[in-house]
Design a protein around this motif. Sequence first.
Motif, mmCIF file in Angstrom:
data_model
loop_
_atom_site.group_PDB
_atom_site.id
_atom_site.type_symbol
_atom_site.label_atom_id
_atom_site.label_comp_id
_atom_site.label_asym_id
_atom_site.label_seq_id
_atom_site.Cartn_x
_atom_site.Cartn_y
_atom_site.Cartn_z
ATOM 1 N N CYS A 273 -2.029 14.796 82.255
ATOM 2 C CA CYS A 273 -1.663 13.464 82.720
ATOM 3 C C CYS A 273 -1.875 12.449 81.599
ATOM 4 O O CYS A 273 -2.822 12.561 80.819
ATOM 5 N N ALA A 274 -1.021 11.442 81.551
ATOM 6 C CA ALA A 274 -1.171 10.360 80.586
ATOM 7 C C ALA A 274 -2.255 9.395 81.054
ATOM 8 O O ALA A 274 -2.556 9.300 82.245
ATOM 9 N N TYR A 275 -2.823 8.661 80.101
ATOM 10 C CA TYR A 275 -3.770 7.601 80.450
ATOM 11 C C TYR A 275 -3.005 6.281 80.515
ATOM 12 O O TYR A 275 -2.347 5.870 79.551
ATOM 13 N N VAL A 276 -3.111 5.585 81.649
ATOM 14 C CA VAL A 276 -2.383 4.341 81.895
ATOM 15 C C VAL A 276 -3.351 3.167 81.801
ATOM 16 O O VAL A 276 -4.454 3.211 82.362
ATOM 17 N N THR A 277 -2.942 2.128 81.120
ATOM 18 C CA THR A 277 -3.794 0.967 80.914
ATOM 19 C C THR A 277 -4.206 0.314 82.228
ATOM 20 O O THR A 277 -3.439 0.327 83.206
ATOM 21 N N GLU A 278 -5.395 -0.265 82.232
ATOM 22 C CA GLU A 278 -5.860 -1.044 83.383
ATOM 23 C C GLU A 278 -5.748 -2.534 83.130
ATOM 24 O O GLU A 278 -6.119 -3.348 83.971
ATOM 25 N N ARG A 279 -5.216 -2.919 81.952
ATOM 26 C CA ARG A 279 -5.090 -4.337 81.631
ATOM 27 C C ARG A 279 -4.088 -5.023 82.555
ATOM 28 O O ARG A 279 -3.175 -4.379 83.086
ATOM 29 N N PRO A 280 -4.226 -6.327 82.751
ATOM 30 C CA PRO A 280 -3.368 -7.008 83.730
ATOM 31 C C PRO A 280 -1.907 -7.080 83.340
ATOM 32 O O PRO A 280 -1.048 -7.208 84.195
ATOM 33 N N ALA A 281 -1.593 -7.019 82.047
ATOM 34 C CA ALA A 281 -0.200 -7.047 81.610
ATOM 35 C C ALA A 281 -0.142 -6.590 80.166
ATOM 36 O O ALA A 281 -1.117 -6.682 79.427
ATOM 37 N N ALA A 282 1.014 -6.081 79.779
ATOM 38 C CA ALA A 282 1.196 -5.677 78.383
ATOM 39 C C ALA A 282 1.240 -6.922 77.496
ATOM 40 O O ALA A 282 1.590 -8.006 77.943
ATOM 41 N N TYR A 283 0.865 -6.746 76.238
ATOM 42 C CA TYR A 283 0.905 -7.851 75.283
ATOM 43 C C TYR A 283 2.243 -7.846 74.563
ATOM 44 O O TYR A 283 2.728 -6.786 74.165
ATOM 45 N N TYR A 284 2.817 -9.037 74.384
ATOM 46 C CA TYR A 284 4.202 -9.105 73.951
ATOM 47 C C TYR A 284 4.395 -9.588 72.519
ATOM 48 O O TYR A 284 5.513 -9.802 72.092
ATOM 49 N N GLU A 285 3.314 -9.803 71.772
ATOM 50 C CA GLU A 285 3.525 -10.227 70.399
ATOM 51 C C GLU A 285 4.115 -9.070 69.592
ATOM 52 O O GLU A 285 4.142 -7.932 70.055
ATOM 53 N N GLU A 286 4.560 -9.362 68.403
ATOM 54 C CA GLU A 286 5.201 -8.327 67.583
ATOM 55 C C GLU A 286 4.220 -7.188 67.331
ATOM 56 O O GLU A 286 3.106 -7.382 66.873
#
Length: 707
Positions: free
Chosen positions: A126-139
């Motif tokens: 199984c993959a490990y999925v982030t628990e952060r509230p949202a992905a970061y969108y900077e470059e």
Amino acid sequence: MTDGHAPGAPGGPGNAHRALRDLVMAATVRIHRAGPGYAQDEPGTFLGSGFFIAPNWVLTCAHVVRSGEGNEVRVVYERGPGRGTSAVTGEVATVLPDRAGIPARGTWPSPDLALVRLREPVDHDCAYVTERPAAYYEEAVVLYSGWSVVGGELRRLSGTCTVQGTLGGWSDDEQIRLGGDVLPPGVSGGPVVDPVRGEVVGVLKSRTDRGLGGTCTGVERLRSLPVPAGETTAEHDDPYHAVFHAHDRYHRDRQRHPDTDRNTWADVQNQLGARPGRVLSPEERTQLLGRLADLPPPVSTRALLGLLESLTGDRTAIPHPAPRGWRDGLGTLYESARHDAALDLVLDYAMRAMSAERPFVTPGTRAAERALWEWVRQTAEGRPGPAYRRRLGQQWIERLQLAPRGPSPAEAEAAHATAHSAGRAPRLFVLLELEQLGWEPGRCDWHVSLGRPTGEVVRLRDGERTPLDELAPVLAPHLTEAFRQCDEPGRPADLQVALPHLLLGLDVDAWRLGPGEAPLGAHRPVVVRCADREQLPGPAGPAARDGEPLPADEERHEREARWRWIHAHGAQAEILDCEDGLRVPVPTAESLRGLPHKTIPVLCRYGDHRFEDDPVAVVRIVHGGYGVALWRRWRGQSEAVCGEFHRRAGDTVAGAGGADRLPELVHALRAGLSEGRPETYWAHGIALFYDDPRRPLPGTGDLLEAP
């Protein structure tokens, strides 16, 4: 997709990045149309990619699974390097958004996600999925993985893309824009990974018609899955919690596993230099999330938000979608904590989760709370000054003083009495006896009988020298007739199977008595008994290390005393042959006699013969005075994760209220397996030894006398 808090390994891709890529690709699957006659390597049936997000659950795009026919797909995955591919049927459990009128083909609106539930249990990564509230969108650079048709053949591939911003606004249609690489057809549904933190942050959604890149959806969008309308009484009532609790327990158990030389996701994250929330190591984060996943989930999103607000005040902006589970709340804390107070905040959060209101409790809830407290206590030991540690200790004492949440002892006793009188009143049963021929070990003599409530047994049919692989079809008409004579409307009779000890792994409960029929164990309670203990080797044989056997009368009294206790007072499971995934020898009969009368032995790895005396392990349990035991027929690899079996078996035994309910509970688990319900997959291959010492088998006088 980083915020500067988790610097990666310098100098471009190195060993850690190669190891991360291997983990990502091992969890990536391809999805095909379901249906008879389709070859699993047929490019014409290929729909797209996906990845295992939790045991027996695949995350992909809605447009991928809706490109097929019906509600089923075929999931093709690899068990490991050089082990080839396997295929399993999956059911589309939910899609986002689930709107009427969306075309089966063409552009699917965001978030364009789907969860596929496997129809049968399989071992996989199984993959490990982030628990952060949202992905970061900077470059930033992200890693992706998927499948495509290359040169007329299906090939697995991976690559990197750059994050170029977002598409859409703060609404549910927001997507992450990717560039820098050509995304070939078929990779939609594959994982998008932050290579600095080493965690999945998104799902590939689309590719550009011309040029490079495409879009992906942040995995946090799964939080918008519909909340069940009714009362939540079990973890599996809410697919979101079912998936992510299973995800976090899987990675916790994988990290604990001592019998493997393979990298875990936490191992690789540690090599990358990731530091979750600035204060936890990847191993600490994995253990904390696993312990939180052993608890019942928050009673509601509003309750979770209230808990977070009580810790952070007004400093925390509510992410969109809002946090829904314990892991989401932890990720939210990462974004609001000051560096000098981050660990205190995490520990306080764990303590609040421990004492939060519950939508339900399980027999293992108290043990889960204590395990979480031990993690908090050990983590807090390094904090300077006694005041903070003393405050945590006071909170734990207050938690212990709370009234038990669940039925009162009087209510539990009344429920048990009702179940005993209504569910296990003596009635007709069918007895199947198999006798293995010493000179022809591949053949058996057999007897089918009716058992009356008085203990009298009436023989119906006998057979001789039947090959083991022909038993099911040969016995089918005779068992069918016996069941017809015993069954009552809505109450199928039990099948008791008396087996020689070397055949106790025979999967009689999986037999089908006719085309299209459910397995025997899904249709009726099936229990096993040991038929040949008096024929086992004496002091010179494998049992010699068990010490001198008890006299027959004493052993019979011990069996009867244990039988009475676990039927009158309830029981507790004891895993005998496995410690956190490490195969260990079953204790001697003398050691087993010293366990409390409430003990029901459980074998996690029956059939995984690592030790000389493994073939008589179950007999040793019976020598120890036990008439009830659970095991599962082991079909996995040595490194397979088994924590879920330990946890669920313990809950099943403790929650039964008395051993008399176990035949029906195991029957219900087998029915769930037959129907493809993931909450029962932990019980794949389960067997119940249920041998009433007051009712010996025909012709033995007293069953299981000491050799």
